[in-house]
Design a protein around this motif. Structure first.
Motif, short mmCIF file in Angstrom:
data_model
loop_
_atom_site.label_atom_id
_atom_site.label_comp_id
_atom_site.label_asym_id
_atom_site.label_seq_id
_atom_site.Cartn_x
_atom_site.Cartn_y
_atom_site.Cartn_z
N HIS A 44 0.51 -1.28 0.20
CA HIS A 44 0.05 0.02 0.18
C HIS A 44 0.75 1.14 -0.46
CE1 HIS A 44 0.70 0.83 3.98
NE2 HIS A 44 0.17 -0.37 5.06
N ALA A 45 -0.08 2.48 0.13
CA ALA A 45 0.46 3.69 -0.31
C ALA A 45 0.00 3.96 0.83
CB ALA A 45 0.38 4.27 -1.73
N LEU A 46 1.21 5.84 0.24
CA LEU A 46 0.99 6.03 2.64
C LEU A 46 0.36 6.25 3.20
CD1 LEU A 46 3.57 9.51 2.62
CD2 LEU A 46 0.92 9.57 3.85
N THR A 47 -1.39 6.82 2.57
CA THR A 47 -2.06 7.05 2.96
C THR A 47 -2.89 5.37 3.27
OG1 THR A 47 -3.58 7.97 1.68
CG2 THR A 47 -2.07 8.99 3.56
N GLY A 48 -2.92 4.26 2.66
CA GLY A 48 -3.14 3.02 1.98
C GLY A 48 -3.21 2.03 3.47
N ASN A 49 -3.34 1.15 2.92
CA ASN A 49 -3.64 -0.35 4.31
C ASN A 49 -4.03 -1.50 3.49
OD1 ASN A 49 -6.60 -0.58 3.43
ND2 ASN A 49 -6.84 1.19 4.81
N VAL A 121 7.48 -16.17 -4.98
CA VAL A 121 5.71 -14.70 -5.40
C VAL A 121 5.69 -14.40 -6.47
CG1 VAL A 121 5.82 -12.31 -4.66
CG2 VAL A 121 6.45 -13.68 -2.86
N PHE A 122 4.85 -15.05 -7.16
CA PHE A 122 4.43 -14.30 -8.84
C PHE A 122 4.88 -13.04 -8.81
CE2 PHE A 122 1.78 -12.46 -12.08
CZ PHE A 122 2.82 -13.56 -12.45
N ALA A 123 5.10 -12.08 -8.04
CA ALA A 123 4.34 -10.73 -8.13
C ALA A 123 4.19 -10.01 -7.39
CB ALA A 123 3.80 -10.45 -8.96
N VAL A 124 5.03 -8.90 -6.88
CA VAL A 124 5.44 -7.60 -6.02
C VAL A 124 4.94 -6.30 -6.63
CG1 VAL A 124 6.61 -6.86 -4.46
CG2 VAL A 124 7.05 -8.82 -4.41
N ILE A 125 4.12 -5.51 -6.38
CA ILE A 125 3.64 -4.17 -6.51
C ILE A 125 3.15 -3.07 -5.94
CG2 ILE A 125 0.90 -6.21 -6.72
CD1 ILE A 125 0.78 -4.24 -9.90
N GLY A 126 3.27 -2.32 -6.31
CA GLY A 126 2.52 -1.09 -5.56
C GLY A 126 3.00 0.46 -6.08
N GLY A 127 2.11 1.11 -5.45
CA GLY A 127 2.09 2.60 -6.16
C GLY A 127 2.80 3.41 -4.92
N LEU A 129 4.70 4.50 -2.18
CA LEU A 129 5.43 4.46 -1.35
C LEU A 129 5.53 2.94 -1.38
CD1 LEU A 129 7.09 4.42 1.43
CD2 LEU A 129 5.02 4.17 2.52
N GLY A 130 4.79 2.11 -1.22
CA GLY A 130 4.67 0.53 -1.72
C GLY A 130 5.11 0.34 -2.55
N GLY A 131 5.63 0.70 -3.88
CA GLY A 131 6.53 0.41 -5.29
C GLY A 131 8.06 0.86 -4.96
N ALA A 132 8.52 1.69 -3.80
CA ALA A 132 9.57 1.55 -3.41
C ALA A 132 10.35 0.46 -2.61
CB ALA A 132 9.85 3.00 -2.47
N ILE A 133 9.18 0.35 -1.77
CA ILE A 133 9.36 -1.32 -0.72
C ILE A 133 9.46 -1.71 -1.37
CG2 ILE A 133 7.95 -2.41 0.42
CD1 ILE A 133 6.99 0.22 1.82
N ALA A 134 8.51 -2.37 -2.80
CA ALA A 134 8.99 -3.53 -3.47
C ALA A 134 9.53 -3.61 -4.27
CB ALA A 134 7.42 -3.47 -4.70
N TRP A 135 10.40 -2.54 -4.48
CA TRP A 135 12.27 -1.91 -5.01
C TRP A 135 13.03 -3.02 -4.33
CZ3 TRP A 135 14.60 -1.75 -8.90
CH2 TRP A 135 14.61 -1.16 -10.31
N GLU A 136 12.69 -2.10 -2.79
CA GLU A 136 13.90 -2.93 -1.65
C GLU A 136 13.52 -4.37 -1.32
OE1 GLU A 136 16.54 -2.98 0.74
OE2 GLU A 136 15.94 -0.72 -0.72
N MET A 137 12.18 -4.65 -1.49
CA MET A 137 12.01 -6.30 -1.39
C MET A 137 12.63 -7.07 -2.20
SD MET A 137 8.21 -6.86 0.05
CE MET A 137 7.88 -8.05 -0.46
N THR A 138 12.69 -6.68 -3.42
CA THR A 138 13.06 -7.63 -4.99
C THR A 138 14.88 -8.14 -4.09
OG1 THR A 138 11.92 -6.53 -6.37
CG2 THR A 138 13.61 -7.68 -7.32
N ILE A 139 15.19 -6.75 -4.13
CA ILE A 139 16.91 -6.14 -3.63
C ILE A 139 17.34 -7.65 -2.00
CG2 ILE A 139 18.93 -5.53 -3.56
CD1 ILE A 139 17.57 -4.54 -5.80
#
Length: 331
Positions: A44-49, A121-127, A129-139
Motif C-alpha cells: 500500500h501507499a502512504l495513506t493506504g492499508n 512470489v509471482f509478483a510484488v506490486i505497489g504504487g 511508497l508501496g512501490g519503493a518497498i517493492a524495489w527494496e524487497m526485490t533487492i
C-alpha cells in the motif's frame, strides 16, 4: 472488511542498529488460499492499508473476481506497514518514527512471508511508497520474486522527494492542525495545475472557492482516519528510499537480479517524475534484458495510479493473463 490477521515479530534489528523487542505485523489475504495459487504481494501507499479489494477496497478496479489481478487465480497478500494504525485496535503506533527506514519495512514484510511459508512470489506490486518497498524487497530476495511492478515511484529518493518530505515533516511537527495542513500541501503535490484548474474553474459558493472546500475536506477526511504518528512515519520512510545505501552502485546491483522488472510511471507525476523513471529504464536496459517501461498518460499527476484504472489494467494485462493461462495448463 475481510478479517485482519497478525504475525508477532520479536527482537527485530533495525537498520540504524537499534532493536525492537516486539512488532505486530497485520495483513489480509484475498482470493485463493496460501499454497494453492501464485502469490501476488500488494504494497500500500502512504495513506493506504491492506484492504486492497472487497468492501472499501482501494484497488477494487484492478483486484477481484475476473479483474486483471484475478482472485479466482491468485493469492493476494497485503501487509500493513507497521505503525500505519490499520489494525485490530487502530493502535500499535510508532512514536520513534525516525528510527525506521524503508529497508526495515521490506525486511519486515519478508519476515511475514517466511512465517507464512511463502518462498516464491509471482509478483510484488505497489504504487508510490508501496512501490519503493517493492524495489527494496526485490533487492533483499531477488531469487524469490518473478515480477517486480513499481508504479509511480522510484528506487531512490531524489532531492525533490527529500525536500517535500522535509516540508511535510515540518508541518506535521509544527502546525496546530498538522494532519489536515500537511494534507493540503500533499494534495497539490499529488495532482497537477491542469487537473485542478479543469475540475474547479474558479467556481465558488458563498464566497468560498470550490478548490478551497475540496482541499479542506481532504484534510478533514484524512484527520478522521489517520493518526499523527502514522502520518509522520509514512512520510519519513519516503526519504529513506535508496536500494544502493551500503551496497554496490545501482547497475551492479541490478545485474545480479533475475527478476522481471515492469516500471510504470505517470507522464505528469510531480513527485516521482517520469523523467527519473525513463532514466532508470534506459540505465537498466544497458545491463538487463527483462526490464520494461510503460507510462500512464493523465492530467492528474501522481495520483493517476489510483484514477486511471483502464490504462493501468492494459499495462498489467500481459503479465497476469500469461500466468492465468499457465494456471489453466497446469490445472
Amino acid at each position: 472488511m475481510k478479517k485482519l490477521e497478525k504475525i508477532d515479530l520479536f527482537n527485530f534489528d533495525l537498520e540504524i542498529g537499534k532493536q525492537k523487542p516486539y512488532l505486530p505485523l497485520f495483513y489480509q489475504t484475498f482470493g485463493q488460499p496460501i499454497g494453492t495459487a501464485p502469490v501476488v504481494v500488494v504494497n500500500h501507499a502512504l495513506t493506504g492499508n491492506s484492504n486492497v479489494t472487497g468492501e472499501n477496497g482501494w484497488w477494487n478496479d484492478l483486484i477481484g473476481e475476473n479483474k486483471i489481478i484475478d482472485t479466482n487465480h491468485f493469492t493476494i497478500l497485503a501487509f500493513n506497514i507497521p505503525g500505519n494504525g490499520y489494525d485490530e485496535n487502530f493502535g500499535n503506533l510508532i512514536s520513534d518514527y525516525r528510527y525506521f527506514t524503508l529497508r526495515d519495512m521490506a525486511k519486515i514484510f519478508w519476515k511475514g512471508l517466511d512465517f507464512l511459508q511463502i518462498s516464491n512470489v509471482f509478483a510484488v506490486i505497489g504504487g508510490s511508497l508501496g512501490g519503493a518497498i517493492a524495489w527494496e524487497m526485490t533487492i533483499l530476495e531477488p531469487n524469490k520474486i518473478q515480477n517486480l511492478i513499481p508504479i509511480a515511484t522510484d528506487w531512490k529518493a531524489t532531492d525533490w522527494v527529500i525536500a517535500n518530505v522535509l516540508i511535510q515533516d515540518q508541518i506535521l511537527n509544527n502546525s496546530d492542525d498538522p494532519i489536515a495542513d500537511a494534507r493540503l500541501h500533499a494534495m497539490l503535490l499529488y495532482r497537477t495545475p491542469k487537473s485542478i484548474n479543469l475540475r474547479f474553474q474558479r467556481k465558488k459558493t458563498n464566497e468560498i472557492f470550490h478548490i478551497e472546500n475540496w482541499l479542506i475536506n481532504h484534510g478533514i477526511k484524512l484527520k478522521n482516519r489517520f493518526r499523527l504518528s502514522a502520518y509522520k512515519l509514512m512520510n519519513h520512510l519516503l526519504k529513506t528510499n535508496d536500494i544502493t545505501r551500503g551496497r554496490k552502485d545501482f547497475l551492479s546491483i541490478i545485474k545480479e537480479i533475475p527478476t522481471n522488472i515492469q516500471i510504470v510511471s505517470v507522464n505528469t507525476d510531480y513527485f516521482f517524475t517520469a523523467d527519473e523513471n525513463r532514466e532508470t529504464y534506459q540505465n537498466l536496459k544497458s545491463v538487463k534484458e527483462n526490464v520494461f517501461y510503460s507510462e500512464i498518460n493523465s492530467i492528474h499527476g501522481h495520483d493517476a495510479f489510483l484514477i486511471e484504472f483502464n490504462q493501468l489494467a492494459q499495462i498489467l494485462e500481459p503479465i497476469f493473463n500469461k500466468q492465468k493461462q499457465q494456471n489453466y495448463v497446469n490445472a
